[in-house]
Enzyme design. Sequence first.
Site, mmCIF file in Angstrom:
data_model
loop_
_atom_site.group_PDB
_atom_site.id
_atom_site.type_symbol
_atom_site.label_atom_id
_atom_site.label_comp_id
_atom_site.label_asym_id
_atom_site.label_seq_id
_atom_site.Cartn_x
_atom_site.Cartn_y
_atom_site.Cartn_z
ATOM 1 N N HIS A 146 71.701 78.446 17.508
ATOM 2 C CA HIS A 146 72.550 79.506 18.039
ATOM 3 C C HIS A 146 71.715 80.767 18.209
ATOM 4 O O HIS A 146 70.954 81.147 17.315
ATOM 5 C CB HIS A 146 73.716 79.780 17.083
ATOM 6 C CG HIS A 146 74.594 80.901 17.522
ATOM 7 N ND1 HIS A 146 75.404 80.827 18.634
ATOM 8 C CD2 HIS A 146 74.779 82.150 17.016
ATOM 9 C CE1 HIS A 146 76.059 81.963 18.783
ATOM 10 N NE2 HIS A 146 75.689 82.784 17.812
ATOM 11 N N GLY A 161 70.899 85.907 14.418
ATOM 12 C CA GLY A 161 71.573 86.831 13.510
ATOM 13 C C GLY A 161 73.033 86.474 13.367
ATOM 14 O O GLY A 161 73.558 85.576 14.031
ATOM 15 N N GLU A 162 73.707 87.201 12.482
ATOM 16 C CA GLU A 162 75.123 86.945 12.247
ATOM 17 C C GLU A 162 75.945 87.260 13.485
ATOM 18 O O GLU A 162 75.550 88.070 14.333
ATOM 19 C CB GLU A 162 75.614 87.800 11.066
ATOM 20 C CG GLU A 162 74.897 87.536 9.758
ATOM 21 C CD GLU A 162 75.325 88.510 8.677
ATOM 22 O OE1 GLU A 162 76.492 88.936 8.697
ATOM 23 O OE2 GLU A 162 74.490 88.867 7.838
ATOM 24 N N SER A 163 77.099 86.621 13.577
ATOM 25 C CA SER A 163 77.997 86.874 14.694
ATOM 26 C C SER A 163 78.493 88.316 14.651
ATOM 27 O O SER A 163 78.781 88.861 13.585
ATOM 28 C CB SER A 163 79.189 85.909 14.636
ATOM 29 O OG SER A 163 80.078 86.149 15.692
ATOM 30 N N GLY A 164 78.580 88.943 15.810
ATOM 31 C CA GLY A 164 79.099 90.299 15.892
ATOM 32 C C GLY A 164 78.059 91.393 15.805
ATOM 33 O O GLY A 164 78.402 92.580 15.837
ATOM 34 N N LEU A 165 76.776 91.026 15.707
ATOM 35 C CA LEU A 165 75.725 92.041 15.609
ATOM 36 C C LEU A 165 75.207 92.497 16.978
ATOM 37 O O LEU A 165 74.361 93.382 17.052
ATOM 38 C CB LEU A 165 74.554 91.517 14.776
ATOM 39 C CG LEU A 165 74.794 91.440 13.259
ATOM 40 C CD1 LEU A 165 73.544 90.946 12.556
ATOM 41 C CD2 LEU A 165 75.202 92.790 12.707
ATOM 42 N N GLY A 166 75.702 91.869 18.034
ATOM 43 C CA GLY A 166 75.335 92.335 19.369
ATOM 44 C C GLY A 166 74.122 91.659 19.981
ATOM 45 O O GLY A 166 73.384 92.297 20.745
ATOM 46 N N LYS A 167 73.932 90.373 19.692
ATOM 47 C CA LYS A 167 72.769 89.667 20.250
ATOM 48 C C LYS A 167 72.844 89.588 21.778
ATOM 49 O O LYS A 167 71.850 89.814 22.472
ATOM 50 C CB LYS A 167 72.671 88.260 19.650
ATOM 51 C CG LYS A 167 72.405 88.232 18.155
ATOM 52 C CD LYS A 167 72.215 86.822 17.660
ATOM 53 C CE LYS A 167 73.470 85.975 17.774
ATOM 54 N NZ LYS A 167 74.569 86.479 16.909
ATOM 55 N N SER A 168 74.029 89.252 22.298
ATOM 56 C CA SER A 168 74.166 89.123 23.747
ATOM 57 C C SER A 168 74.029 90.477 24.440
ATOM 58 O O SER A 168 73.425 90.582 25.505
ATOM 59 C CB SER A 168 75.517 88.481 24.096
ATOM 60 O OG SER A 168 75.581 87.152 23.616
ATOM 61 N N ASP A 185 73.737 81.826 23.558
ATOM 62 C CA ASP A 185 74.662 81.153 22.636
ATOM 63 C C ASP A 185 74.086 79.859 22.071
ATOM 64 O O ASP A 185 73.922 79.729 20.862
ATOM 65 C CB ASP A 185 76.008 80.879 23.308
ATOM 66 C CG ASP A 185 77.045 80.402 22.302
ATOM 67 O OD1 ASP A 185 77.175 81.054 21.239
ATOM 68 O OD2 ASP A 185 77.706 79.382 22.552
ATOM 69 N N GLU A 210 77.346 85.684 27.802
ATOM 70 C CA GLU A 210 78.677 86.159 27.423
ATOM 71 C C GLU A 210 78.566 87.488 26.695
ATOM 72 O O GLU A 210 77.859 87.606 25.690
ATOM 73 C CB GLU A 210 79.367 85.139 26.513
ATOM 74 C CG GLU A 210 80.765 85.595 26.107
ATOM 75 C CD GLU A 210 81.401 84.706 25.050
ATOM 76 O OE1 GLU A 210 82.547 84.990 24.652
ATOM 77 O OE2 GLU A 210 80.734 83.746 24.607
ATOM 78 N N ARG A 252 60.174 95.928 2.795
ATOM 79 C CA ARG A 252 59.977 96.890 3.874
ATOM 80 C C ARG A 252 58.689 96.588 4.642
ATOM 81 O O ARG A 252 58.656 96.608 5.867
ATOM 82 C CB ARG A 252 59.918 98.312 3.292
ATOM 83 C CG ARG A 252 59.725 99.377 4.360
ATOM 84 C CD ARG A 252 59.769 100.765 3.755
ATOM 85 N NE ARG A 252 59.519 101.786 4.766
ATOM 86 C CZ ARG A 252 59.523 103.086 4.515
ATOM 87 N NH1 ARG A 252 59.769 103.533 3.287
ATOM 88 N NH2 ARG A 252 59.293 103.949 5.480
#
Length: 316
Positions: A146, A161-168, A185, A210, A252
């Site tokens: 994914h 990354g996690e869903s909702g982090l704005g990859k698209s 996706d 998407e 870091r």
Amino acid sequence: MKPTVISAEALFEEHREALQWEWIAGHAHPERRFDEAAVRNAQSAADLVGYLNYIHPYRVQIVGRREVAYLGEATPEVAERRISRIVTLEPPVLIVADGQVPPDKLVAMCDRADIPLFSTAESAGHVIDVVRGYLSQHFAERTTRHGVFMDILGLGVLLTGESGLGKSELGLELISRGHGLVADDAVDLYRVSQTSLEGRCPELLLNLLEVRGIGLLDIKAIFGETAVRRKMRLKLIVHLVRKETMEREFERLPYEPLYEDILDVPVRKAVIAVDAGRNLAVLVEAAVRNTILQLRGIDTYQEFIERHQKAMQKPE
């Protein structure tokens, strides 16, 4: 597990126009099975196709100008013995190239042994390159990940990354900055060699991105053909995390480069924290440029460590 079945019919139809070949003999059983041990032990598709070779069985055997001469220059008895030995190689497909006419005894032998025999006017070297490419994809170990897979500065980069982090959304911004989309996706990854992974887009999602609130975007139609890529070699994973995750789980300044294993191939990895006000597109480009330097043997962190050690050794 690698697939071990090759369809002679699929191979023939896939390259009918490109190679302009004819199916001469061996129509009875178009479905042929590679020897499972041969497929499992093959380092690459090069091990599964090549010129006529009595030492290496279980592979697509190419018969070119020299091979036809070798079969035809002998006495009828010797020629028949040489041709009959091909049966013991158990090739899934036999291909006569260089515009050569298959010997009648070879055609008859293939019909008796149910070995598909193709004939083409194309050069043997070109046929080998085409068939190796087909077998490389057919037998490659594969997985689906994914994320958003992109061509950034000539490097294949997978944004995860996690869903909702704005990859698209990040992918869209990178496309607007001149980079190319391979897949959004779902990314199909193939191990095409012992050290290389190739990423492709599933046919269903080709050229589509998407974006939440907007929906599906046809990147090729909006930005043009230069904004999409068919495939890329995966060289870098950019993993997006929340700020608190970054502080809790990652250093870091990591002393050693991060890697992630995919199909037993280590892939360089960079972790970027998502926080308000950060320009992620610029950060991703910087991570890619830094990776390019590392691939060239330039390690900025190690140079800093050496500089720091020299500064500590200086007398006050």
